[in-house]
Design a protein around this motif. Structure first.
Motif, PDB file in Angstrom:
ATOM      1  N   VAL A   1     -50.416   7.408 -12.045  1.00 48.82           N
ATOM      2  CA  VAL A   1     -49.966   8.398 -13.016  1.00 48.82           C
ATOM      3  C   VAL A   1     -50.809   9.547 -12.931  1.00 48.82           C
ATOM      4  O   VAL A   1     -50.238  10.744 -13.104  1.00 48.82           O
ATOM      5  CB  VAL A   1     -50.436   7.867 -14.466  1.00 48.82           C
ATOM      6  CG1 VAL A   1     -50.278   8.794 -15.743  1.00 48.82           C
ATOM      7  CG2 VAL A   1     -49.769   6.583 -14.744  1.00 48.82           C
ATOM      8  N   ILE A   2     -52.153   9.451 -12.121  1.00 45.78           N
ATOM      9  CA  ILE A   2     -52.875  10.834 -11.862  1.00 45.78           C
ATOM     10  C   ILE A   2     -51.911  11.721 -11.069  1.00 45.78           C
ATOM     11  O   ILE A   2     -51.822  13.089 -11.057  1.00 45.78           O
ATOM     12  CB  ILE A   2     -54.204  10.491 -11.572  1.00 45.78           C
ATOM     13  CG1 ILE A   2     -55.031   9.994 -12.647  1.00 45.78           C
ATOM     14  CG2 ILE A   2     -54.941  11.834 -11.138  1.00 45.78           C
ATOM     15  CD1 ILE A   2     -56.453   9.492 -12.185  1.00 45.78           C
ATOM     16  N   LYS A   3     -51.583  11.126 -10.030  1.00 43.28           N
ATOM     17  CA  LYS A   3     -50.692  11.799  -8.959  1.00 43.28           C
ATOM     18  C   LYS A   3     -49.561  12.625  -9.663  1.00 43.28           C
ATOM     19  O   LYS A   3     -49.245  13.499  -9.514  1.00 43.28           O
ATOM     20  CB  LYS A   3     -50.260  10.956  -7.787  1.00 43.28           C
ATOM     21  CG  LYS A   3     -49.734  11.402  -6.670  1.00 43.28           C
ATOM     22  CD  LYS A   3     -49.251  10.589  -5.463  1.00 43.28           C
ATOM     23  CE  LYS A   3     -48.350  11.096  -4.550  1.00 43.28           C
ATOM     24  NZ  LYS A   3     -48.200  10.145  -3.590  1.00 43.28           N
ATOM     25  N   LEU A   4     -48.726  11.954 -10.469  1.00 36.12           N
ATOM     26  CA  LEU A   4     -47.565  12.546 -11.250  1.00 36.12           C
ATOM     27  C   LEU A   4     -47.802  13.621 -12.046  1.00 36.12           C
ATOM     28  O   LEU A   4     -47.158  14.647 -11.969  1.00 36.12           O
ATOM     29  CB  LEU A   4     -46.901  11.474 -11.843  1.00 36.12           C
ATOM     30  CG  LEU A   4     -46.073  10.246 -11.237  1.00 36.12           C
ATOM     31  CD1 LEU A   4     -45.739   9.202 -12.160  1.00 36.12           C
ATOM     32  CD2 LEU A   4     -44.765  10.688 -10.462  1.00 36.12           C
ATOM     33  N   ALA A   5     -49.210  13.492 -12.521  1.00 26.64           N
ATOM     34  CA  ALA A   5     -49.529  14.485 -13.701  1.00 26.64           C
ATOM     35  C   ALA A   5     -50.026  15.633 -12.949  1.00 26.64           C
ATOM     36  O   ALA A   5     -49.590  16.967 -13.417  1.00 26.64           O
ATOM     37  CB  ALA A   5     -50.729  14.063 -14.671  1.00 26.64           C
ATOM     38  N   LYS A   6     -50.701  15.838 -11.723  1.00 31.31           N
ATOM     39  CA  LYS A   6     -51.274  16.752 -11.093  1.00 31.31           C
ATOM     40  C   LYS A   6     -49.884  17.588 -10.477  1.00 31.31           C
ATOM     41  O   LYS A   6     -50.082  18.504  -9.961  1.00 31.31           O
ATOM     42  CB  LYS A   6     -52.160  16.137  -9.838  1.00 31.31           C
ATOM     43  CG  LYS A   6     -53.695  15.968 -10.705  1.00 31.31           C
ATOM     44  CD  LYS A   6     -54.452  15.492  -9.391  1.00 31.31           C
ATOM     45  CE  LYS A   6     -55.876  15.336 -10.029  1.00 31.31           C
ATOM     46  NZ  LYS A   6     -57.054  15.173  -8.828  1.00 31.31           N
ATOM     47  N   ASN A   7     -49.029  16.577  -9.961  1.00 33.52           N
ATOM     48  CA  ASN A   7     -47.923  17.414  -9.127  1.00 33.52           C
ATOM     49  C   ASN A   7     -47.071  18.436 -10.107  1.00 33.52           C
ATOM     50  O   ASN A   7     -46.798  19.539 -10.001  1.00 33.52           O
ATOM     51  CB  ASN A   7     -46.996  16.365  -8.755  1.00 33.52           C
ATOM     52  CG  ASN A   7     -47.627  15.640  -7.398  1.00 33.52           C
ATOM     53  OD1 ASN A   7     -48.455  16.220  -6.850  1.00 33.52           O
ATOM     54  ND2 ASN A   7     -46.785  14.520  -7.099  1.00 33.52           N
ATOM     55  N   ASP A   8     -46.870  17.816 -11.314  1.00 27.78           N
ATOM     56  CA  ASP A   8     -46.067  18.576 -12.362  1.00 27.78           C
ATOM     57  C   ASP A   8     -45.772  17.632 -13.529  1.00 27.78           C
ATOM     58  O   ASP A   8     -45.008  16.934 -13.807  1.00 27.78           O
ATOM     59  CB  ASP A   8     -44.609  19.094 -11.789  1.00 27.78           C
ATOM     60  CG  ASP A   8     -43.925  19.999 -12.659  1.00 27.78           C
ATOM     61  OD1 ASP A   8     -44.371  20.082 -13.938  1.00 27.78           O
ATOM     62  OD2 ASP A   8     -43.016  20.802 -12.409  1.00 27.78           O
ATOM     63  N   ILE A   9     -46.738  17.961 -14.543  1.00 28.57           N
ATOM     64  CA  ILE A   9     -46.937  17.122 -15.530  1.00 28.57           C
ATOM     65  C   ILE A   9     -45.582  17.313 -16.377  1.00 28.57           C
ATOM     66  O   ILE A   9     -44.893  16.511 -17.003  1.00 28.57           O
ATOM     67  CB  ILE A   9     -48.094  17.770 -16.427  1.00 28.57           C
ATOM     68  CG1 ILE A   9     -48.258  16.646 -17.727  1.00 28.57           C
ATOM     69  CG2 ILE A   9     -47.972  19.171 -17.087  1.00 28.57           C
ATOM     70  CD1 ILE A   9     -48.422  15.323 -17.600  1.00 28.57           C
ATOM     71  N   ASN A  10     -44.832  18.646 -16.580  1.00 25.71           N
ATOM     72  CA  ASN A  10     -43.663  18.776 -17.451  1.00 25.71           C
ATOM     73  C   ASN A  10     -42.722  18.051 -16.655  1.00 25.71           C
ATOM     74  O   ASN A  10     -41.846  17.302 -17.509  1.00 25.71           O
ATOM     75  CB  ASN A  10     -43.502  20.166 -17.509  1.00 25.71           C
ATOM     76  CG  ASN A  10     -44.554  20.858 -18.219  1.00 25.71           C
ATOM     77  OD1 ASN A  10     -44.807  20.521 -19.244  1.00 25.71           O
ATOM     78  ND2 ASN A  10     -44.945  22.098 -18.057  1.00 25.71           N
ATOM     79  N   LYS A  11     -42.380  18.296 -15.542  1.00 23.16           N
ATOM     80  CA  LYS A  11     -41.315  17.556 -14.717  1.00 23.16           C
ATOM     81  C   LYS A  11     -41.262  15.898 -14.748  1.00 23.16           C
ATOM     82  O   LYS A  11     -40.311  15.439 -14.878  1.00 23.16           O
ATOM     83  CB  LYS A  11     -41.111  18.017 -13.294  1.00 23.16           C
ATOM     84  CG  LYS A  11     -40.273  17.606 -12.396  1.00 23.16           C
ATOM     85  CD  LYS A  11     -40.122  18.098 -11.057  1.00 23.16           C
ATOM     86  CE  LYS A  11     -39.091  17.320 -10.161  1.00 23.16           C
ATOM     87  NZ  LYS A  11     -39.067  18.086  -8.883  1.00 23.16           N
ATOM     88  N   ASN A  12     -42.701  15.561 -14.566  1.00 20.78           N
ATOM     89  CA  ASN A  12     -42.661  13.997 -14.376  1.00 20.78           C
ATOM     90  C   ASN A  12     -43.255  13.458 -15.810  1.00 20.78           C
ATOM     91  O   ASN A  12     -44.050  12.274 -15.697  1.00 20.78           O
ATOM     92  CB  ASN A  12     -43.902  13.920 -13.273  1.00 20.78           C
ATOM     93  CG  ASN A  12     -43.540  14.482 -11.905  1.00 20.78           C
ATOM     94  OD1 ASN A  12     -42.125  14.172 -11.798  1.00 20.78           O
ATOM     95  ND2 ASN A  12     -44.312  15.005 -11.067  1.00 20.78           N
ATOM     96  N   TYR A  13     -43.116  14.158 -17.012  1.00 18.58           N
ATOM     97  CA  TYR A  13     -43.779  13.451 -18.202  1.00 18.58           C
ATOM     98  C   TYR A  13     -43.290  12.186 -18.414  1.00 18.58           C
ATOM     99  O   TYR A  13     -43.904  11.371 -18.990  1.00 18.58           O
ATOM    100  CB  TYR A  13     -43.319  14.469 -19.260  1.00 18.58           C
ATOM    101  CG  TYR A  13     -43.776  13.943 -20.821  1.00 18.58           C
ATOM    102  CD1 TYR A  13     -45.154  13.913 -21.051  1.00 18.58           C
ATOM    103  CD2 TYR A  13     -42.784  13.456 -21.714  1.00 18.58           C
ATOM    104  CE1 TYR A  13     -45.769  13.379 -22.310  1.00 18.58           C
ATOM    105  CE2 TYR A  13     -43.249  13.013 -22.849  1.00 18.58           C
ATOM    106  CZ  TYR A  13     -44.546  13.001 -23.037  1.00 18.58           C
ATOM    107  OH  TYR A  13     -44.943  12.307 -24.386  1.00 18.58           O
ATOM    108  N   THR A  14     -41.886  11.985 -18.302  1.00 20.78           N
ATOM    109  CA  THR A  14     -41.286  10.601 -18.780  1.00 20.78           C
ATOM    110  C   THR A  14     -41.965   9.630 -17.743  1.00 20.78           C
ATOM    111  O   THR A  14     -42.187   8.566 -18.327  1.00 20.78           O
ATOM    112  CB  THR A  14     -39.556  10.719 -18.495  1.00 20.78           C
ATOM    113  OG1 THR A  14     -39.067  11.661 -19.159  1.00 20.78           O
ATOM    114  CG2 THR A  14     -39.183   9.282 -18.548  1.00 20.78           C
TER     115      THR A  14
END
Length: 818
Positions: free
Chosen positions: A69-82
């Motif tokens: 989840v940290i990796k997803l959030a760091k990459n792009d929180i808006n794009k990966n929010y779901t």
């Protein structure tokens, strides 16, 4: 692909690649479109396969969720929010599924701490589930170093902490004490004093109090105690001892009241009243007071509830929780000890949610005592051993005497009477004098409640049997103080008449005793509607002849009759339309008169003031509008002013024609609306002149000197009878709208509706701001209470009659400006 083939996906070191499993579960859960429910995970093919492989695989997946989840959030929180949100829900799902050791809880807490550093939506993190698991572990086998570190990882350090964040932190600090089974949180003033008190007790006494605290803490989510709870707590109170319990509760109520007062004095936003655990314990302890019923403690509860319910601007009541617990405790007391207090708070409190809870407790008390709801509040009024309007207590050689109507205290020793408190009493009767003053406070607080209840009887269509009325009003030493100033309507099958209580006898308007009254008769509060002007004037003269001041307008009560315009419009009245009102003052007056209304601001907050007249099955509405164009608001975005529109009536949500509205309902509702406009209108502000826009200035000038409303006409009638008896009578005269005062410097016209003043000969406006702290030097008899403007007009007239002696430079400069 075989059922367990996904486990063959390993890294070069031979370890299972949980990232692949994580991504597949999230991908399949999103595809199922099951929202954020746990079904989104346990019905996926990937998780079904995983669940067959035991705890270790699930544990590995849990720990891998955090870095993924940290990796997803760091990459792009808006794009990966779901994906992030589903990942967090997967963590919560696994936490609920898996039992965890202390070390595993520490590892999870580290994962949450790391997430908190990068994830923008902290409220989605699984704090509650993890804290619950750690709390269970601490309660089960105590606080150790591993669990201490886990708790410390979860502390939320943020200047933007929400209410939930603060609650999480409070629980963490409570658990870090290392003794959660004690139930008390040591991180507030009450918690510290309670723990210190426990340390002074022997083991048996301490165990009793700890058991009581534990039961009290269970009060957190309930509005009232269950029968099971009461049965469990009663023997503990007996073991502690009622006297000991009362002493400590009085001490603790004083302590938390001081904290409440401190928060009210502070102009800033404060949320440090009490830790949640302690707040719940105090709530439960207050419930216990209903089982003990100690008079001194009841006074303390009453006093504290006033502060608990008091609204702090921008915050609201500091502790509605404990205030409502006190209302619950009062409902458990005998009728005369508790319900009278509930009735008093019902008349004082303005918060609709709190009012509903008080109504509920009054109903509960009525059911418990087998008494009708309409009777219980009357039966609950204590008499305080008042005799002939006097409340007396002996203290040594002195008798303390309180005159209930005059609200004065004197001290009698033999035939001598003094006003100051004797030194002997101050030194030797401290507790007795304190009790005496507390009783006076209770007496004074109940009189307005009785007055309000009687005035409400008009719209409630209330009537009494002569027997009940005699018991509750004629011969009751406290309620008779109010009832003895009112006109009553008596009737049976064959006769009817009006009467007044004089020296405990019921006399007619001629002063002759009514002899035919007996238990077969009925009694109502007299209303002037339907009576001739000659009959009404007879009663007004009766009041003047006996020098009687009524607690509210009765003989001088306004009567509103349908106009031709209202018959023409049929379904509404425009009589009080197109006024500009001060909204905050209007809202407060609505609440005072039993109307429902909430302040409107520059958001979606429009609502219509209304009142339900249940006895007639009718709802009355007074339409008002916010000024969106000018958008004049205070700092909180609340509109300062509102404009008025129609008054409408409905029955079962169907509109009523004006002709179908019962006369009593119409006159009383229009009287309320007249009051709203008369008290809160912009036109009553003496300082307004040319202070706003053109529209408001025009309204102010028109309202300030317009034709008189019904309430202003009554004011004129009263002044016509009063002014000729004053020293200034030769300097005064009346026309349709004004009291005219001939001063030494100029002549003045005081408008009888607004109280505003014009100076002759050029109708120049004179601004005089009333000083509520100063009273007229002339002792003027007014036939009823409640019309402040009547007193203001008289004060202005008396002052202007001697305008050559005025010293206020702002007034002098206006008078001399010609």
């Amino acid at each position: 692909m075989g059922l367990f083939d996904f486990l063959k996906k390993t890294t070069s070191s031979g370890n299972t690649d949980y990232s692949i499993i994580f991504n597949k579960i999230i991908e399949q859960a999103i595809a199922k479109n099951a929202g954020y429910s746990f079904q989104a995970f346990d019905t996926t093919d990937e998780y079904k396969s995983l669940s067959l492989n035991g705890r270790d695989i699930k544990l590995g997946l849990l720990f891998s969720c955090f870095p993924n989840v940290i990796k997803l959030a760091k990459n792009d929180i808006n794009k990966n929010y779901t994906q992030c949100s589903y990942g967090l829900r997967l963590i919560s799902f696994l936490l609920k599924e898996l039992p965890l050791s202390d070390d595993e809880l520490l590892k999870v807490s580290e994962g949450i701490r790391n997430l908190n550093g990068v994830y923008a939506y902290r409220y989605e993190l699984p704090y509650k589930i993890v804290l619950s698991k750690i709390e269970n572990a601490v309660r089960e086998h105590g606080l150790n170093l591993v669990l201490t570190k886990a708790l410390q990882n979860l502390i939320i350090n943020s200047e933007y902490a929400s209410a939930d964040d603060r609650r999480f932190n409070e629980l963490i600090y409570f658990l870090l004490q290392g003794n959660p089974n004690l139930e008390i949180n040591e991180h507030d003033s009450w918690g510290k004093s309670a723990i210190q008190y426990l340390e002074t007790l022997n083991e048996s006494q301490r165990a009793n109090w700890v058991a009581l605290f534990k039961l009290s803490k269970q009060a957190s989510s309930k509005s009232e105690p269950t029968q099971k709870w009461l049965k469990e707590v009663e023997p503990i109170l007996t073991l502690i001892g009622h006297e000991v319990f009362v002493i400590k509760m009085i001490e603790w109520l004083d302590q938390i009241k001081i904290k409440t007062q401190e928060i009210h004095k502070d102009k800033g936003y404060r949320f440090d009243f009490m830790r949640d655990e302690n707040h719940d314990i105090i709530k439960g302890l207050i419930w216990c007071t209903g089982l003990v019923n100690n008079p001194e403690m009841n006074v303390k509860l009453d006093d504290y509830a006033t502060w608990a319910y008091k609204k702090k601007p921008g915050v609201g009541p500091i502790s509605a929780k404990t205030g409502t617990a006190i209302m619950c405790a009062f409902s458990m007391l005998p009728i005369k000890d508790g319900v009278s207090r509930l009735s008093k708070f019902k008349s004082k409190v303005k918060n609709n949610t709190i009012l509903k809870s008080i109504d509920k407790f009054i109903r509960v008390a009525a059911e418990r005592n087998g008494v009708g709801l309409d009777k219980i509040q009357e039966l609950s009024v204590p008499d305080f051993n008042i005799k002939d309007g006097l409340f007396e207590i002996q203290m040594g050689e002195f008798t303390a005497v309180y005159l209930v109507e005059e609200k004065t205290i004197s001290w009698r020793k033999g035939i001598k009477i003094q006003k100051s408190t004797p030194q002997e009493v101050k030194e030797n009767f401290i507790d007795e004098f304190k009790s005496f003053k507390n009783t006076i406070k209770e007496i004074d607080s109940l009189l307005p409640v009785i007055k309000e209840r009687l005035e409400c009887s008009y719209l409630e269509q209330r009537f009494w049997s002569f027997k009940d009325w005699s018991l509750n009003y004629l011969h009751h030493s406290l309620t008779s103080v109010i009832a003895g100033k009112l006109i009553w309507h008596f009737y049976d099958e064959n006769r009817k008449t009006q009467g007044f209580i004089i020296d405990k006898k019921i006399v007619d308007v001629k002063g002759k005793e009514i002899s035919w009254l007996n238990d077969s008769c009925y009694v109502q509060l007299w209303h002037p509607i339907g009576f001739t002007m000659d009959e009404i004037i007879e009663w007004r003269n009766f009041l003047k002849d006996h020098n009687l001041v009524q607690p509210f307008k009765q003989a001088y009560r306004e009567v509103y009759i349908l106009t031709d315009a209202e018959l023409l419009t049929e379904s509404y009245s425009n009589r009080f339309a197109a006024h500009i009102l001060r909204q905050h003052q209007f809202a407060a007056l609505c609440r005072q008169r039993g109307w429902h209304y909430t302040l409107m601001g520059n958001w979606d907050s429009h609502n219509t003031p209304y009142i339900e007249i249940n006895s007639f099955g009718i709802t009355a509405s007074f339409y008002v509008n916010a000024d969106w164009q000018e958008n004049i608001t205070n700092a909180a975005g609340i509109f300062n002013y509102i404009t008025t529109d129609q008054v409408r009536f409905t029955r079962n949500r169907e509109p009523l024609t004006m002709q179908d509205v019962p006369a009593m309902v119409f006159t009383e509702i229009m009287r309320d609306v007249d009051l709203f406009v008369g008290v809160t209108s912009l036109g009553n502000d003496p300082t307004w002149q040319d202070s706003g826009d053109v529209f408001m200035n025009t309204y102010w000038r028109e309202y300030s000197f317009k034709d008189l409303t019904e309430s202003a006409k009554i004011r004129r009638d009263v002044l016509l009878s009063i002014v000729p008896k004053l020293k200034i009578a030769s300097q005064c005269s009346f026309d349709k709208k004004f009291l005219i005062v001939n001063g030494k410097v100029r002549n003045y016209k005081i408008h009888l509706g607004s109280g505003n003043i014009l100076m002759e000969p050029n109708d120049q406006y004179l601004c005089i701001v009333p000083d509520g702290s100063k009273r007229s030097k002339e002792n003027v008899f007014l036939p009823f209470e409640g019309d402040n403007l009547l007193s203001i007009i008289l004060s202005k007239a008396i002052m202007l009659s001697e305008d050559d002696k005025i010293t206020d430079p702002t007034i002098i400069s206006q008078i001399n400006r010609k």
